[in-house]
Design a protein around this motif. Structure first.
Motif, PDB file in Angstrom:
ATOM      1  N   HIS A 131      -8.912  -2.577  12.100  1.00  0.00           N
ATOM      2  CA  HIS A 131      -8.300  -1.989  13.233  1.00  0.00           C
ATOM      3  C   HIS A 131      -6.645  -2.583  13.125  1.00  0.00           C
ATOM      4  CE1 HIS A 131     -12.034  -0.848  15.068  1.00  0.00           C
ATOM      5  NE2 HIS A 131     -12.344  -2.177  14.499  1.00  0.00           N
ATOM      6  N   ASP A 132      -5.686  -1.784  13.548  1.00  0.00           N
ATOM      7  CA  ASP A 132      -4.288  -2.014  13.827  1.00  0.00           C
ATOM      8  C   ASP A 132      -3.655  -3.033  12.611  1.00  0.00           C
ATOM      9  OD1 ASP A 132      -4.550  -1.222  16.376  1.00  0.00           O
ATOM     10  OD2 ASP A 132      -4.338  -2.987  17.307  1.00  0.00           O
ATOM     11  N   GLU A 134      -1.339  -1.608  10.710  1.00  0.00           N
ATOM     12  CA  GLU A 134       0.092  -1.411  10.561  1.00  0.00           C
ATOM     13  C   GLU A 134       0.818  -2.458  11.478  1.00  0.00           C
ATOM     14  OE1 GLU A 134       0.254   2.688  11.255  1.00  0.00           O
ATOM     15  OE2 GLU A 134      -0.426   3.123   9.492  1.00  0.00           O
ATOM     16  N   GLY A 135       0.300  -3.192  12.322  1.00  0.00           N
ATOM     17  CA  GLY A 135       0.945  -4.410  12.733  1.00  0.00           C
ATOM     18  C   GLY A 135       0.714  -5.717  12.540  1.00  0.00           C
ATOM     19  N   PRO A 138      -3.486  -7.659  13.087  1.00  0.00           N
ATOM     20  CA  PRO A 138      -4.927  -6.650  12.762  1.00  0.00           C
ATOM     21  C   PRO A 138      -6.104  -7.310  13.289  1.00  0.00           C
ATOM     22  CG  PRO A 138      -4.202  -7.676  10.922  1.00  0.00           C
ATOM     23  CD  PRO A 138      -3.021  -8.243  12.010  1.00  0.00           C
ATOM     24  N   ASP A 152      -9.853 -11.616  14.624  1.00  0.00           N
ATOM     25  CA  ASP A 152      -8.456 -11.421  14.934  1.00  0.00           C
ATOM     26  C   ASP A 152      -7.993 -12.113  13.598  1.00  0.00           C
ATOM     27  OD1 ASP A 152      -7.665  -9.905  17.502  1.00  0.00           O
ATOM     28  OD2 ASP A 152      -9.353 -10.993  17.946  1.00  0.00           O
TER      29      ASP A 152
END
Ligand code: RFL
Ligand code: PHB
Length: 391
Positions: A131-132, A134-135, A138, A152
Motif C-alpha cells: 500500500h502507498d 508512491e509516497g 508505504p 509500516d
C-alpha cells in the motif's frame, strides 16, 4: 496488529534472505515476509552454480563456513555437440572460477543463521498486499494464524519471485515488461550418484539439449530439454537416464551412474526484464524483476548482484542520509541485468534445437561452436560472462 520497521522485504528466497542479513549487518531494521513454510522453500531445487558476487556476499556475512567446506570450485566447463567437447578454461582465461554449491544449501545457511542474527522472518504470511508505495510511508498488510497484520516501513523490497505481488503493484503506466518465452522447458533430475564428469557439460545433440551438472561428488543434477507439452509422469527415471546417455554422448554416458531420482521437475524457459526496478518506495530484486533461461546459470547470481546494489543504496540512505543511490538503483542494477540476459539468451540459442529452425540456423550453430573451439577471444567472451561480470 501493527508494527513499524525501516524495510519490509517480501519473499524469503535467496534474494530476500541475503538482503535481510546484509541490512541487519548494517544495523538497519527489517522484517522478511514469506508465503511458504521453511521446508517448502528448501524443497525447491534450483540453481547450482555461484559466481563470486554470490560467494563474496556469504563471506562478507561470515556465513561461508559450510560453503567453503562443501562447495566445489570449478576451473572450467564444457560445450559439446555429440562430436566434440570444447572446454572453456575459466581459470586460465579469466583468473577466476565458479563455485558449485546448491541454492538449497545457501538458503539453508541463511535461514539457520537468521534467529542468531536477529533477522525476523515471518513464514506462512498470507495475502501480502502493498500500500502507498508512491509516497514515503508505504505499508504492507498480510494475514497469519487467521489474524490481520500491518507493517509500516520507509521502503518495501520486492524479493518475491516471478509470481509475487510486488511487481504487480507497479502501475502499467509506469512499468514496462520485455519478454521472450522459449518453446521448451528443462526437465531436471537430482540423484545421489557421482557425476559423470568432474566439470559441467552443456550439449546440443540432434535430439536436443542436455546438461550434466552436480551438487557434490555424490549428488548429480542433470537436465534435458523437452517440449512444454510433456508431463513429468511420462518420464520415469529410466527414460530420463536413457535420453541423457544418448544426448550426452558415449564418453559422458560411460561415466554416468544411474540411480533413483530424489527430485524431478519440468521448468519452462523464459527471458524477462521489467523496467524500472524501483517505483517510489518499492524496489524489486531478483526473479521479481527479471528471469533468465537457466543456460549460463545466471538467475541466482543476478539476484545476488541486485541485492548488493540495493544494500549499498539502503545503507547510504539510512546511515548517511543520502537518497541518490536509491534514485540510481534501477539504472545501476539493470545495466548488469541486461548483460546477463544477453549472455543467457545467446547460450540458449547456441545450445538448443528450436522447432522452427531449419538447416541454415543449424549451420549457424555449428559455425559458432567452430569459432568458439578455434578462437581464444571467443572463449574469453564466454568465460568472462560465465564467471560473472563485475558489480
Ligand atoms: P525465488 O527463489 O523465487 O524466491 C521468491 C520467494 O518469494 C516468495 N513469495 C512470496 N512471499 C510472500 N508473499 C507472496 N505473495 C509471495 N509470493 C512469492 C516465494 O515463496 C519465494 O520463497 O526468487 P529470488 O530470491 O529472486 O531468487 C532467484 C533464484 O531462485 C533463481 O533466479 C534461480 O533459481 C535461477 N536458476 C539458477 N540461477 C543461478 O544463478 N545458477 C543456476 O545454476 C540456476 N539454475 C535456476 C536454475 C532456476 C531453475 N528453475 C527451476 C527456475 C535451474 C532451474 C531449473
Ligand atoms: C544446476 O546444477 O542446476 C545448473 C547448472 C548450470 C546451469 C543451470 C543449472 O546453467
Amino acid at each position: 496488529m501493527t508494527m513499524r520497521t525501516d524495510v519490509v522485504i517480501i519473499g524469503a528466497g535467496p534474494a530476500g534472505l541475503l538482503l535481510g542479513h546484509l541490512l541487519r549487518a548494517e544495523g538497519i531494521a527489517c522484517v522478511v515476509l514469506e508465503r511458504q513454510t521453511p521446508d517448502y522453500v528448501l524443497s525447491r531445487i534450483r540453481a547450482g552454480v555461484l559466481e563470486t558476487v554470490a560467494t563474496d556476499l556469504m563471506t562478507r556475512l561470515g556465513l561461508d563456513a559450510r560453503m567453503n567446506a562443501e562447495g566445489l570450485w570449478h576451473n572450467g566447463f564444457n560445450l559439446a555437440d555429440g562430436e566434440r567437447l570444447v572446454r572453456i578454461d575459466l581459470a586460465e582465461l579469466t583468473g577466476r572460477k565458479v563455485m558449485v554449491y546448491g541454492q538449497t544449501e545457501i538458503t539453508r545457511d541463511l535461514m539457520d543463521a537468521a534467529p542468531g542474527r536477529g533477522l525476523e522472518v515471518i513464514y506462512e504470511a498470507e495475502d501480502v498486499a502493498l500500500h502507498d508505495i508512491e509516497g514515503d510511508a508505504p505499508y504492507i498488510t498480510y494475514s497469519a494464524d487467521g489474524t490481520g497484520h500491518r507493517i509500516d516501513a520507509r521502503f518495501i523490497c520486492g524479493c518475491d519471485g516471478f509470481y509475487g505481488p510486488s511487481r504487480a503493484a507497479i502501475p502499467d503506466s509506469v512499468g514496462r515488461p520485455f519478454e521472450r518465452v522459449y518453446p521448451f522447458g528443462w526437465l531436471g533430475i537430482l540423484a545421489d550418484v557421482p557425476p559423470c564428469n568432474h566439470e559441467l557439460i552443456y550439449t546440443n545433440h540432434e535430439r536436443g539439449f542436455a546438461l550434466a551438472s552436480m551438487r557434490s561428488m555424490q549428488r548429480s543434477r542433470y537436465y534435458i530439454d523437452v517440449p512444454l507439452t510433456e508431463k513429468i509422469e511420462d518420464w520415469p527415471d529410466d527414460r530420463i537416464w536413457d535420453e541423457l546417455a544418448i544426448r550426452l554422448g558415449p564418453d559422458a554416458a560411460a561415466g554416468m551412474t544411474r540411480g533413483p531420482s530424489i527430485e524431478k521437475s519440468i521448468a519452462p524457459l523464459r527471458s524477462f526484464v521489467f523496467e524500472p526496478m524501483r517505483h517510489g518506495s518499492l524496489m524489486l530484486a531478483g526473479d521479481a524483476a527479471h528471469i533468465v533461461p537457466p543456460t549460463g546459470a545466471k538467475g541466482l547470481n543476478l539476484a545476488a548482484s541486485d541485492v548488493h546494489y540495493l544494500c549499498d543504496a539502503l545503507t547510504a540512505y539510512f546511515r548517511h542520509n543520502d537518497a541518490d543511490a536509491i534514485a540510481g538503483y534501477s539504472d545501476k542494477a539493470l545495466a548488469r541485468v541486461w548483460k546477463s540476459e544477453r549472455f543467457s539468451w545467446s547460450l540458449t540459442n547456441l545450445m538448443h534445437r528450436f522447432p522452427d529452425d531449419g538447416p541454415f540456423e543449424r549451420r549457424m550453430q555449428v559455425a559458432e561452436l567452430d569459432y568458439i573451439a578455434s578462437s581464444r577471444a571467443a572463449q574469453m567472451v564466454i568465460a568472462e560472462n560465465y564467471v560473472g561480470l563485475p558489480v
